[in-house]
Design a protein around this motif. Structure first.
Motif, PDB file in Angstrom:
ATOM      1  N   CYS A 217      -4.940   9.803  -3.933  1.00 11.42           N
ATOM      2  CA  CYS A 217      -3.518   9.470  -3.765  1.00 11.42           C
ATOM      3  C   CYS A 217      -2.904   9.005  -5.080  1.00 11.42           C
ATOM      4  O   CYS A 217      -1.773   9.350  -5.395  1.00 11.42           O
TER       5      CYS A 217
ATOM      6  N   PHE B 123      -6.203   0.479   6.703  1.00  9.18           N
ATOM      7  CA  PHE B 123      -6.250   1.098   5.383  1.00  9.18           C
ATOM      8  C   PHE B 123      -7.524   0.693   4.641  1.00  9.18           C
ATOM      9  O   PHE B 123      -8.230   1.537   4.096  1.00  9.18           O
TER      10      PHE B 123
ATOM     11  N   SER C  25       0.651   4.497   5.114  1.00 12.08           N
ATOM     12  CA  SER C  25      -0.762   4.102   5.161  1.00 12.08           C
ATOM     13  C   SER C  25      -1.111   3.206   6.341  1.00 12.08           C
ATOM     14  O   SER C  25      -2.258   2.822   6.495  1.00 12.08           O
TER      15      SER C  25
ATOM     16  N   ALA D 105      -0.348  11.062   0.817  1.00 16.15           N
ATOM     17  CA  ALA D 105      -0.950  11.253   2.130  1.00 16.15           C
ATOM     18  C   ALA D 105      -1.596  12.632   2.251  1.00 16.15           C
ATOM     19  O   ALA D 105      -2.692  12.774   2.797  1.00 16.15           O
TER      20      ALA D 105
ATOM     21  N   CYS E 258      -5.087  12.879   0.550  1.00 19.46           N
ATOM     22  CA  CYS E 258      -6.156  11.992   1.012  1.00 19.46           C
ATOM     23  C   CYS E 258      -7.113  12.732   1.940  1.00 19.46           C
ATOM     24  O   CYS E 258      -6.699  13.309   2.947  1.00 19.46           O
TER      25      CYS E 258
ATOM     26  N   CYS F 277     -10.181   3.579   3.644  1.00 17.98           N
ATOM     27  CA  CYS F 277     -10.009   4.048   2.261  1.00 17.98           C
ATOM     28  C   CYS F 277     -11.347   4.013   1.519  1.00 17.98           C
ATOM     29  O   CYS F 277     -12.028   2.991   1.495  1.00 17.98           O
TER      30      CYS F 277
ATOM     31  N   TYR G 198      -3.521   8.212   6.770  1.00 16.08           N
ATOM     32  CA  TYR G 198      -2.058   8.242   6.740  1.00 16.08           C
ATOM     33  C   TYR G 198      -1.441   8.701   8.053  1.00 16.08           C
ATOM     34  O   TYR G 198      -1.973   9.565   8.742  1.00 16.08           O
TER      35      TYR G 198
ATOM     36  N   ARG H  42       0.848  -1.198   0.000  1.00 18.31           N
ATOM     37  CA  ARG H  42       0.000   0.000   0.000  1.00 18.31           C
ATOM     38  C   ARG H  42       0.881   1.246   0.000  1.00 18.31           C
ATOM     39  O   ARG H  42       2.093   1.164   0.185  1.00 18.31           O
TER      40      ARG H  42
END
Length: 163
Positions: A42, A32, A26, A75, A78, A36, A83, A22
């Motif tokens: 990202c 994650f 993360s 990061a 996002c 996510c 992160y 990943r």
């Protein structure tokens, strides 16, 4: 990590779930995946284009495309609290060099050594007179430059503590 989602079970991915890497910073795999949203912010912000949508749309690192420069753009872009801070270690990655490495077949190639900025890959003489690759894992940043430069795809990268 075994993919026991409905899709994973129906496609058979639970049998041969290959480990994925990943984006840096993360955190754990479980965290994650839980946070996510697969917005691809990202992926779009990655300056070296190594972040690509993977299985289920979750971003994965494809080191065959290049190396990670640890720019933190993934990061920073996002919108979710996924992160870790930039001053923490980006990831726990280990590399290994497989038997298809040209050096193991008496062919002179040191592209991985040449592309390794922290100089953790070196070639040492063996008892058979061949110069074989040696990895000093302590200094490896996990940037993946060695993967992209390998002409026979002998180098693999895995997260050490994927959960």
């Amino acid at each position: 990590m075994v993919d026991l989602t409905r899709r994973g079970v129906l496609t058979g991915a639970w049998r041969s779930a290959a480990p994925v890497v990943r984006p840096p910073w993360s955190g754990t795999e479980n965290n994650f995946i839980a946070l996510c949203t697969r917005c691809n912010a990202c992926v779009e912000s990655c300056e070296t284009t190594i972040l690509q949508p993977g299985a289920g749309g979750y971003p994965t690192v494809d080191f065959t495309r290049g190396e990670c420069t640890f720019c933190y753009a993934c990061a920073a872009s996002c919108p979710e609290p996924i992160y870790l801070p930039q001053q923490t270690q980006p990831w726990d990655i280990s590399i290994s060099i497989g038997s298809t490495c040209l050096a193991y077949h008496s062919v002179e190639c040191r592209s991985c050594e040449d592309s390794c900025e922290p100089q953790v890959i070196s070639f040492r003489p063996s008892l058979a007179g061949k110069y074989l690759p040696k990895i000093e894992t302590q200094g490896c940043t996990g940037c993946g430059a060695c993967v992209a430069g390998c002409p026979v795809s002998a180098i693999t990268v895995e997260r050490e503590h994927a959960q």
